[in-house]
Scaffold this motif. Structure first.
Motif, PDB file in Angstrom:
ATOM      1  N   SER A 122       2.981   4.854   6.255  1.00 17.03           N
ATOM      2  CA  SER A 122       2.771   5.349   4.897  1.00 17.03           C
ATOM      3  C   SER A 122       1.304   5.248   4.493  1.00 17.03           C
ATOM      4  N   CYS A 123       0.781   6.371   4.018  1.00 17.95           N
ATOM      5  CA  CYS A 123      -0.589   6.424   3.532  1.00 17.95           C
ATOM      6  C   CYS A 123      -0.547   6.796   2.052  1.00 17.95           C
ATOM      7  N   PHE A 124      -1.048   5.898   1.218  1.00 21.41           N
ATOM      8  CA  PHE A 124      -1.091   6.124  -0.225  1.00 21.41           C
ATOM      9  C   PHE A 124      -2.538   6.314  -0.666  1.00 21.41           C
ATOM     10  N   GLU A 180      -5.170  -3.603   3.942  1.00 26.06           N
ATOM     11  CA  GLU A 180      -4.467  -2.324   3.791  1.00 26.06           C
ATOM     12  C   GLU A 180      -5.391  -1.214   3.294  1.00 26.06           C
ATOM     13  N   VAL A 197      -4.882   3.641   1.201  1.00 28.29           N
ATOM     14  CA  VAL A 197      -4.143   2.437   1.576  1.00 28.29           C
ATOM     15  C   VAL A 197      -3.120   2.789   2.650  1.00 28.29           C
ATOM     16  N   VAL A 250       0.062   1.392   4.847  1.00 26.09           N
ATOM     17  CA  VAL A 250       1.099   0.361   4.889  1.00 26.09           C
ATOM     18  C   VAL A 250       2.315   0.890   5.648  1.00 26.09           C
ATOM     19  N   TYR A 271       3.800  -1.106   0.122  1.00 24.42           N
ATOM     20  CA  TYR A 271       2.826  -0.652  -0.881  1.00 24.42           C
ATOM     21  C   TYR A 271       3.026  -1.408  -2.193  1.00 24.42           C
ATOM     22  N   ASP A 272       4.269  -1.600  -2.589  1.00 21.62           N
ATOM     23  CA  ASP A 272       4.542  -2.320  -3.823  1.00 21.62           C
ATOM     24  C   ASP A 272       3.983  -3.747  -3.748  1.00 21.62           C
ATOM     25  N   TYR A 302       0.281  -3.462  -4.244  1.00 22.52           N
ATOM     26  CA  TYR A 302      -0.007  -3.166  -5.645  1.00 22.52           C
ATOM     27  C   TYR A 302       0.118  -4.425  -6.507  1.00 22.52           C
ATOM     28  N   SER A 319      -0.494   6.304  -8.025  1.00 19.99           N
ATOM     29  CA  SER A 319      -0.397   6.276  -6.570  1.00 19.99           C
ATOM     30  C   SER A 319       0.281   7.537  -6.077  1.00 19.99           C
ATOM     31  N   LEU A 328       1.706   9.405  -2.451  1.00 20.54           N
ATOM     32  CA  LEU A 328       2.048   9.241  -1.036  1.00 20.54           C
ATOM     33  C   LEU A 328       1.678  10.504  -0.279  1.00 20.54           C
TER      34      LEU A 328
END
Length: 160
Positions: free
Chosen positions: A67-69, A95, A112, A114, A120-121, A124, A138, A140
């Protein structure tokens, strides 16, 4: 100030951006040059900071970091103390792949990487515990269309 580079320098950099593990003999052969001048130019570009380092580029998906945010941050605080805390928090978080200060309505953007939304949470929550943030948006990334570390050398001037 930009370093003065000629065509041979740019060609050396282009090869190194593609594969920094190329042996000196192979770089010189591909460029039709002898090893000593090529080595001297590489050393000179390292000394000048044009070449900052050489790294292995890892596949995030194969490492479970799927996952890329992109995190858009607005702050209502612009004092030196807040900035120092924010920079320390961002630089300490592994991250965070990239962080940029922006012009316009958004103050900062973070890239970011993850494993998933739960990770991610956690990121955050840790970030807002360390530093007060006015607004966070944010997004995704659904698909990575292009990702490169290679700089566009054909646009680099020979002037320094």
């Amino acid at each position: 100030m930009a370093a003065a580079l000629d065509d041979l320098d740019r060609n050396i950099l282009a090869l190194l951006q593609t594969d920094a593990t190329l042996p000196l003999d192979e770089i010189a052969r591909r460029l039709g040059a002898s090893k000593t001048p090529v080595w001297n130019r590489i050393r000179k570009m390292r000394d000048a900071g044009v070449i900052r380092g050489e790294v292995a580029i890892l596949d995030p998906d194969k490492l479970g970091l799927e996952s890329c945010f992109f995190v858009l941050i607005r702050t209502s605080q612009h004092d030196a103390e807040w900035l120092a805390r924010f920079l320390e928090a961002v630089r300490a978080r592994p991250e965070v792949m990239e962080a940029h200060r922006l012009a316009g309505d958004i103050d900062y953007i973070l890239k970011v990487r993850v494993a998933n939304a739960r990770a991610y949470d956690a990121f955050y929550r840790a970030l807002i515990k360390e530093v007060s943030i006015f607004n966070v948006t944010s997004t995704l990334s659904m698909e990575e269309i292009k990702n490169t570390t290679a700089l566009p050398l054909e646009t680099v001037s020979g002037m320094g």
